[in-house]
Scaffold this motif. Structure first.
Motif, PDB file in Angstrom:
ATOM      1  N   ARG A 217       0.821  -1.221   0.000  1.00 54.24           N
ATOM      2  CA  ARG A 217       0.000   0.000   0.000  1.00 54.24           C
ATOM      3  C   ARG A 217       0.851   1.266   0.000  1.00 54.24           C
ATOM      4  O   ARG A 217       0.322   2.366  -0.202  1.00 54.24           O
ATOM      5  CB  ARG A 217      -0.918  -0.007   1.219  1.00 54.24           C
ATOM      6  N   ARG A 220       2.665   4.225  -3.762  1.00 59.94           N
ATOM      7  CA  ARG A 220       2.589   5.598  -4.265  1.00 59.94           C
ATOM      8  C   ARG A 220       3.631   6.485  -3.598  1.00 59.94           C
ATOM      9  O   ARG A 220       4.325   7.262  -4.263  1.00 59.94           O
ATOM     10  CB  ARG A 220       1.192   6.168  -4.016  1.00 59.94           C
ATOM     11  N   ASP A 223       7.083   5.643  -4.881  1.00 61.01           N
ATOM     12  CA  ASP A 223       7.285   6.163  -6.232  1.00 61.01           C
ATOM     13  C   ASP A 223       7.609   7.656  -6.193  1.00 61.01           C
ATOM     14  O   ASP A 223       8.490   8.130  -6.915  1.00 61.01           O
ATOM     15  CB  ASP A 223       6.046   5.927  -7.091  1.00 61.01           C
ATOM     16  N   ALA A 224       6.908   8.393  -5.347  1.00 61.79           N
ATOM     17  CA  ALA A 224       7.200   9.821  -5.212  1.00 61.79           C
ATOM     18  C   ALA A 224       8.590  10.040  -4.626  1.00 61.79           C
ATOM     19  O   ALA A 224       9.296  10.990  -5.000  1.00 61.79           O
ATOM     20  CB  ALA A 224       6.141  10.483  -4.331  1.00 61.79           C
ATOM     21  N   ARG A 284       4.231   0.228  -7.167  1.00 61.28           N
ATOM     22  CA  ARG A 284       2.878  -0.290  -7.004  1.00 61.28           C
ATOM     23  C   ARG A 284       2.727  -1.709  -7.545  1.00 61.28           C
ATOM     24  O   ARG A 284       1.872  -2.459  -7.100  1.00 61.28           O
ATOM     25  CB  ARG A 284       1.867   0.658  -7.652  1.00 61.28           C
TER      26      ARG A 284
END
Length: 342
Positions: A217, A220, A223-224, A284
């Motif tokens: 989870r 995201r 990834d940022a 993800r």
């Protein structure tokens, strides 16, 4: 570079995992057949099949479950740690979590009160390993803090020091214990699923399932974070909170895995890199795929460990090191010393 079709990876890994699990149940000193599984798993096996049913239900099935849980938890933790520190060499073991958990588990094995029942001991051992791993992680984090930010280089150097101290403590405990306890400690250090039973699985499963289910989870945010901590903050990611969540879940995974199987290295390093080579760095998909591949790798290693030299059982941690060590060296050579880039 041509990538593997992303939409096929999870179904393919899941199918391979199911097939490998069935194969692991069938192979061993007592060869079983696929046609026998239904009768062996029936509520009342015949006297002729009672022994085979006991082998399947009390030995092989718990080992398969523990390999799947531990492999998935270690691999997804490794993938999350690599993304968190933007460093392909990051691993829960490198910041002292594995060694701290192993030291606490070894201390428990050496000093556990004889009055505790086997059931209570099975529940206390994962807790002791978790506490040891958590203390090691907190110490590494404290030493790795620079002006409120976590320095990757300082964190890894602190982890190396904690590893050395913990391993020295384990060595001292080995000198002070009796022969039976020494054998147990040696098994922990080499890694083995040989004593993983339903009681141990029940005690450790919640600690292993949480990282395997919750870390994907965080895709995201990770990834940022690939853009940098400041950029991730501008995108609305609470970087420090993300670090705390991932480190806590990694401690849960490593502490529970050490309690059940001892020190098993390189699964958290090998599985994420193999997935990353196939599909790239997007977390993800990388995180759940790493969990599936880690479960598959550890299950294959454990099946090999108990069958390749029958009747001798090889330590599964040694086999994962034989697989992961050369890969680690290849990775270092391929990166040419650039350990800070993914």
């Amino acid at each position: 570079m041509h990538r593997f079709p992303r939409h096929l990876l999870l179904p393919l890994l899941a199918a391979l995992l199911c097939l490998t699990s069935v194969g692991a149940l069938l192979v061993g000193p007592l060869a079983l057949h696929l046609s026998d599984l239904r009768s062996l798993l029936s509520p009342g096996p015949s006297p002729e099949t009672a022994y085979a049913s006991a082998v399947l239900l009390e030995i092989r099935l718990p080992r398969v479950f523990s390999a799947l849980l531990i492999g998935a938890a270690l691999a997804v933790s490794g993938a999350a740690m690599q993304g968190l520190f933007r460093n392909p060499l990051a691993d829960p073991g490198l910041i002292g979590v594995s060694a701290g958990a192993a030291l606490a588990a070894t201390l428990w094995l050496a000093l556990k009160p004889a009055l505790l029942t086997a059931l209570a001991a099975a529940w206390v051992l994962p807790l002791a390993a978790f506490v040891g791993g958590a203390l090691a992680a907190l110490l590494a984090l404290r030493l790795g803090q620079r002006e409120g930010q976590t320095s990757v280089a300082s964190l890894l150097l602190a982890g190396l020091s904690i590893n050395a101290i913990a391993l020295a403590g384990i060595g001292l405990l080995q000198q002070l214990t009796d022969d039976a306890t020494l054998r147990d400690i040696t098994r922990w250090m080499l890694g083995s699923l040989g004593k993983a039973g339903w009681t141990e699985i029940a005690a450790a499963a919640p600690l292993l399932l949480l990282p395997a289910l919750l870390l994907p989870r965080e895709g995201r945010g990770l990834d940022a974070l690939l853009l940098g901590e400041a950029e991730a903050g501008h995108l609305g990611v609470d970087v420090e909170a993300l670090k705390r969540r991932i480190l806590l879940l990694a401690v849960l995974a490593v502490g529970a895995s050490v309690a059940v199987a001892g020190m098993i290295g390189f699964v958290g390093l090998l599985a994420p890199h193999l997935v990353r080579l196939l599909i790239g760095p997007g977390h993800r998909l990388l995180l759940p795929a790493s969990a599936l591949l880690g479960a598959l790798l550890l299950l294959l290693a454990d099946t090999l460990a108990r069958t390749v030299a029958t009747p001798i059982e090889l330590p599964v941690g040694a086999l994962t090191a034989l697989l992961g060590g050369p890969f680690f060296l290849w990775l270092l050579a391929r990166m040419g010393g650039r350990v800070g880039a993914l």
